[in-house]
Design an enzyme around this catalytic site. Structure first.
Site, short mmCIF file in Angstrom:
data_model
loop_
_atom_site.label_atom_id
_atom_site.label_comp_id
_atom_site.label_asym_id
_atom_site.label_seq_id
_atom_site.Cartn_x
_atom_site.Cartn_y
_atom_site.Cartn_z
N ILE A 106 0.82 -1.21 0.00
CA ILE A 106 0.00 0.00 0.00
C ILE A 106 0.86 1.26 0.00
O ILE A 106 0.35 2.36 0.23
CB ILE A 106 -0.94 0.02 1.23
CG1 ILE A 106 -0.13 -0.03 2.54
CG2 ILE A 106 -1.93 -1.14 1.18
CD1 ILE A 106 -0.99 0.12 3.81
N HIS A 122 -4.61 -4.17 -2.11
CA HIS A 122 -4.99 -3.75 -0.76
C HIS A 122 -5.08 -2.23 -0.61
O HIS A 122 -5.10 -1.71 0.50
CB HIS A 122 -4.01 -4.33 0.26
CG HIS A 122 -4.04 -5.82 0.31
ND1 HIS A 122 -2.95 -6.60 0.61
CD2 HIS A 122 -5.05 -6.70 0.09
CE1 HIS A 122 -3.27 -7.88 0.57
NE2 HIS A 122 -4.54 -7.96 0.25
N CYS A 130 -13.52 10.76 2.44
CA CYS A 130 -14.53 10.97 3.48
C CYS A 130 -15.56 9.84 3.38
O CYS A 130 -16.06 9.54 2.28
CB CYS A 130 -15.20 12.32 3.29
SG CYS A 130 -16.64 12.57 4.37
N CYS A 152 -13.37 15.55 7.20
CA CYS A 152 -13.60 16.17 5.90
C CYS A 152 -13.83 17.67 6.04
O CYS A 152 -14.59 18.11 6.91
CB CYS A 152 -14.82 15.51 5.24
SG CYS A 152 -15.26 16.20 3.65
#
Length: 245
Positions: A106, A122, A130, A152
């Site tokens: 990742i 992944h 958000c 957010c």
């Protein structure tokens, strides 16, 4: 002919190679893996829960602040740089030999090295959304927010990393693309993975060719199906070979 020479000949003669990689590809960039002696699951952590729990969907929902404390400290390596394996794979793509990189990592290092066709099974620490309005946020937003839990700016909803947590399914579109490339590959190189993480490891079953190459420091459960096995550093092996092409 030694094993590296054999692999070099295979790569030379193919223009339809797919690479499937795991955590061992990034350990040479000083990003710890999960299951080795010094891996994330074995290392002593100052947390009340094991990593498998803290990286679960349930824990993210119920203990979001604790999740982010662990995630920021143990899962993000912003200053890590690509190693010889990443650059070798990017070069093979540039040469028209490698069709896709399928990764369980990742960290985004394949893209940083120059690879363009990367399927991230992944997810990635570099993408964050958000959970309410789906607004996108980059990694810097997650790291630089003053709040314990990133929120957010549009709706104040919790921002979640676009990484697949325990209890969450892999994304169907990524899986379908991975299956397509593996099914149609002439050569499948699997590197830096012990092939014990499911369902990702099941993807190897879709390979229909006869040139399954395993490059991993330790043995895997697929060794009996491999055309060629090299138990060495993946960065050294691929880096050396690509320099000679």
């Amino acid at each position: 002919m030694n094993k590296k020479e054999k692999l070099k000949d295979i790569i030379k003669s193919s223009s339809n190679i797919v690479f499937f990689g795991g955590a061992g590809v990034s350990t040479e960039s000083n990003i710890p893996d999960f299951r080795s002696e010094k891996g994330l699951y074995e290392a002593k952590n100052n947390y009340s829960y094991p990593p498998e729990i803290m990286l679960s969907h349930t824990f993210f929902i119920k203990n979001t602040e604790d999740f982010y404390d662990f995630y920021k400290n143990k899962m993000i390596y912003k200053d890590a740089n690509p190693n010889a394996a990443h650059y070798a794979l990017a070069k093979l793509e540039e040469m028209g030999k490698l069709k896709a990189v399928i990764t369980q990592n990742i960290d985004g290092l394949h893209q940083k090295a120059g690879s363009t066709k990367v399927l991230e099974l992944h997810g990635s620490v570099h993408r964050n959304y958000c959970i309410e309005c789906k607004e996108f946020y980059d990694l810097n937003y997650i790291l630089n927010t003053k709040e314990e839990v990133p929120r957010c700016e549009e709706c104040s909803g919790v921002v979640k990393p676009d990484v697949v947590l325990y209890e969450e399914p892999l994304k169907n579109d990524v899986i379908n693309q991975a299956i397509y490339y593996i099914e149609n590959a002439d050569v499948l190189i699997v590197g830096g993975t012990s092939l014990v993480v499911y369902p990702a490891a099941n993807l190897i079953h879709y390979y229909k060719g006869k040139k399954l190459i395993l490059i991993n420091k330790s043995s895997t459960s697929y060794d009996g199906n491999a055309y060629l096995i090299i138990n060495e550093s993946i960065g050294e092996v691929l880096g050396e070979i690509v320099k000679e092409l």
